[in-house]
Design a protein around this motif. Sequence first.
Motif, PDB file in Angstrom:
ATOM      1  N   MET A 157       0.872  -1.180   0.000  1.00 38.40           N
ATOM      2  CA  MET A 157       0.000   0.000   0.000  1.00 38.40           C
ATOM      3  C   MET A 157       0.907   1.228   0.000  1.00 38.40           C
ATOM      4  SD  MET A 157      -1.256   0.299   3.904  1.00 38.40           S
ATOM      5  CE  MET A 157      -0.086   0.308   5.240  1.00 38.40           C
ATOM      6  N   ASN A 158       0.311   2.347  -0.332  1.00 41.50           N
ATOM      7  CA  ASN A 158       1.093   3.572  -0.303  1.00 41.50           C
ATOM      8  C   ASN A 158       0.175   4.765  -0.059  1.00 41.50           C
ATOM      9  OD1 ASN A 158       3.058   5.481  -0.554  1.00 41.50           O
ATOM     10  ND2 ASN A 158       3.738   4.918  -2.583  1.00 41.50           N
ATOM     11  N   CYS A 159      -0.583   5.169  -1.094  1.00 43.19           N
ATOM     12  CA  CYS A 159      -1.310   6.449  -1.019  1.00 43.19           C
ATOM     13  C   CYS A 159      -2.554   6.404  -0.136  1.00 43.19           C
ATOM     14  CB  CYS A 159      -1.705   6.880  -2.425  1.00 43.19           C
ATOM     15  SG  CYS A 159      -2.961   5.827  -3.169  1.00 43.19           S
ATOM     16  N   LEU A 160      -3.197   5.257  -0.053  1.00 44.39           N
ATOM     17  CA  LEU A 160      -4.464   5.062   0.667  1.00 44.39           C
ATOM     18  C   LEU A 160      -5.620   5.882   0.082  1.00 44.39           C
ATOM     19  CD1 LEU A 160      -3.210   4.915   4.378  1.00 44.39           C
ATOM     20  CD2 LEU A 160      -3.614   3.037   2.797  1.00 44.39           C
ATOM     21  N   GLU A 220      -6.523   5.469  -3.617  1.00 45.76           N
ATOM     22  CA  GLU A 220      -6.721   4.963  -4.981  1.00 45.76           C
ATOM     23  C   GLU A 220      -6.009   5.810  -6.033  1.00 45.76           C
ATOM     24  OE1 GLU A 220     -10.652   2.855  -6.202  1.00 45.76           O
ATOM     25  OE2 GLU A 220     -10.309   4.402  -7.689  1.00 45.76           O
ATOM     26  N   VAL A 221      -4.734   6.076  -5.761  1.00 49.14           N
ATOM     27  CA  VAL A 221      -3.943   6.841  -6.719  1.00 49.14           C
ATOM     28  C   VAL A 221      -2.664   6.090  -7.103  1.00 49.14           C
ATOM     29  CG1 VAL A 221      -2.554   8.938  -7.032  1.00 49.14           C
ATOM     30  CG2 VAL A 221      -4.822   9.104  -6.037  1.00 49.14           C
ATOM     31  N   CYS A 222      -2.075   5.339  -6.160  1.00 48.13           N
ATOM     32  CA  CYS A 222      -0.783   4.709  -6.450  1.00 48.13           C
ATOM     33  C   CYS A 222      -0.916   3.339  -7.091  1.00 48.13           C
ATOM     34  CB  CYS A 222       0.054   4.615  -5.181  1.00 48.13           C
ATOM     35  SG  CYS A 222      -0.492   3.320  -4.037  1.00 48.13           S
ATOM     36  N   GLY A 223      -2.025   2.658  -6.854  1.00 51.87           N
ATOM     37  CA  GLY A 223      -2.253   1.346  -7.469  1.00 51.87           C
ATOM     38  C   GLY A 223      -1.567   0.191  -6.756  1.00 51.87           C
ATOM     39  N   ALA A 224      -0.843   0.471  -5.668  1.00 48.73           N
ATOM     40  CA  ALA A 224      -0.042  -0.580  -5.030  1.00 48.73           C
ATOM     41  C   ALA A 224      -0.863  -1.622  -4.281  1.00 48.73           C
ATOM     42  CB  ALA A 224       0.954   0.057  -4.067  1.00 48.73           C
ATOM     43  N   CYS A 225      -2.045  -1.250  -3.813  1.00 47.54           N
ATOM     44  CA  CYS A 225      -2.780  -2.122  -2.885  1.00 47.54           C
ATOM     45  C   CYS A 225      -3.757  -3.069  -3.584  1.00 47.54           C
ATOM     46  CB  CYS A 225      -3.535  -1.267  -1.870  1.00 47.54           C
ATOM     47  SG  CYS A 225      -4.889  -0.364  -2.636  1.00 47.54           S
ATOM     48  N   GLN A 241      -8.767  -2.169  -5.639  1.00 44.27           N
ATOM     49  CA  GLN A 241      -7.867  -1.597  -4.630  1.00 44.27           C
ATOM     50  C   GLN A 241      -8.461  -1.829  -3.241  1.00 44.27           C
ATOM     51  OE1 GLN A 241      -8.334   0.171  -7.757  1.00 44.27           O
ATOM     52  NE2 GLN A 241      -6.499  -1.074  -8.004  1.00 44.27           N
ATOM     53  N   CYS A 286      -7.671  -0.148  -0.597  1.00 46.79           N
ATOM     54  CA  CYS A 286      -7.866   1.095   0.165  1.00 46.79           C
ATOM     55  C   CYS A 286      -9.252   1.699  -0.084  1.00 46.79           C
ATOM     56  CB  CYS A 286      -6.769   2.103  -0.141  1.00 46.79           C
ATOM     57  SG  CYS A 286      -6.720   2.666  -1.849  1.00 46.79           S
TER      58      CYS A 286
END
Length: 260
Positions: free
Chosen positions: A67-70, A72-77, A87, A89
Amino acid sequence: MTTQQVETGKTVRFRILRQDNPNGASRWEEFEVPYRPGMNVISALMYIRQHPVTADGKPTTPVTWDMNCLEEVCGACSMVINGRPRQSCSALVDQLEHPIRLEPMKTFPVVRDLQVDRSRMFNALKKVKAWIPIDGSYDLGEGPRMPERKRQWAYELSKCMTCGVCFEACPNVSEKSSFIGPAPLSQVRLFNTHPTGAMNKDERLDAIMGEGGLANCGNSQNCVAACPKGIPLTTSIASLNRATTVHMFRKFFGSDHMVD
Ligand code: SF4
Ligand code: FES
């Protein structure tokens, strides 16, 4: 746990597909998480990380995820939640069927638990040169202007957060295929549209006309339905089909365009 949770005792059950390492066997574990109004899947995972005990009281290891941005912008989660890649988050517990099933995306190799290795997607972006090479050694000033109508749809394509959901949804992306996937294709359209990016248009088109490129798209249209950012992926693919056809004819017959 807040006073309210202690009083209500309301909990949410999670079934999580776990895997200790890239080559390990997978197993399901269940967890009971105290309910909080408005909670998302990541807040439940954070609780499980702090309290790594299964629903039947057995101590276990903390669950791993990215996870990163929390927001729905970084796409990591990204993970598969109740069978749907999305996502974690922005997945709200109140809007999901219970028990909530969490699995890693299957298109990407599992690193551990819900954490996957998205290198396949990033390598595809490198292959198609999904960037604009500029000389960063001095101030270039403002970039060239784009017509407003074009800027509007190009902006939609620029919302891609490399979350990998379109890869997961596409039946033609698998470990057996070299298909570069929907998102990198759409980025080719974005960067070829940009007035500066167009300098490398031919290279990008050559890349998607080769091994694992555009021809591997089976037009299932799953990608466009799954994309959380509503990116018109199939419109991009149709546009690239036209662009590669023109490019192929220009290469075959020769053209000033190729020797500019
Ligand atoms: S195109 Fe959509 S689904 Fe695919 S990686 Fe980008 S944001 Fe995610
Ligand atoms: S944490 Fe960035 S999209 Fe979910």
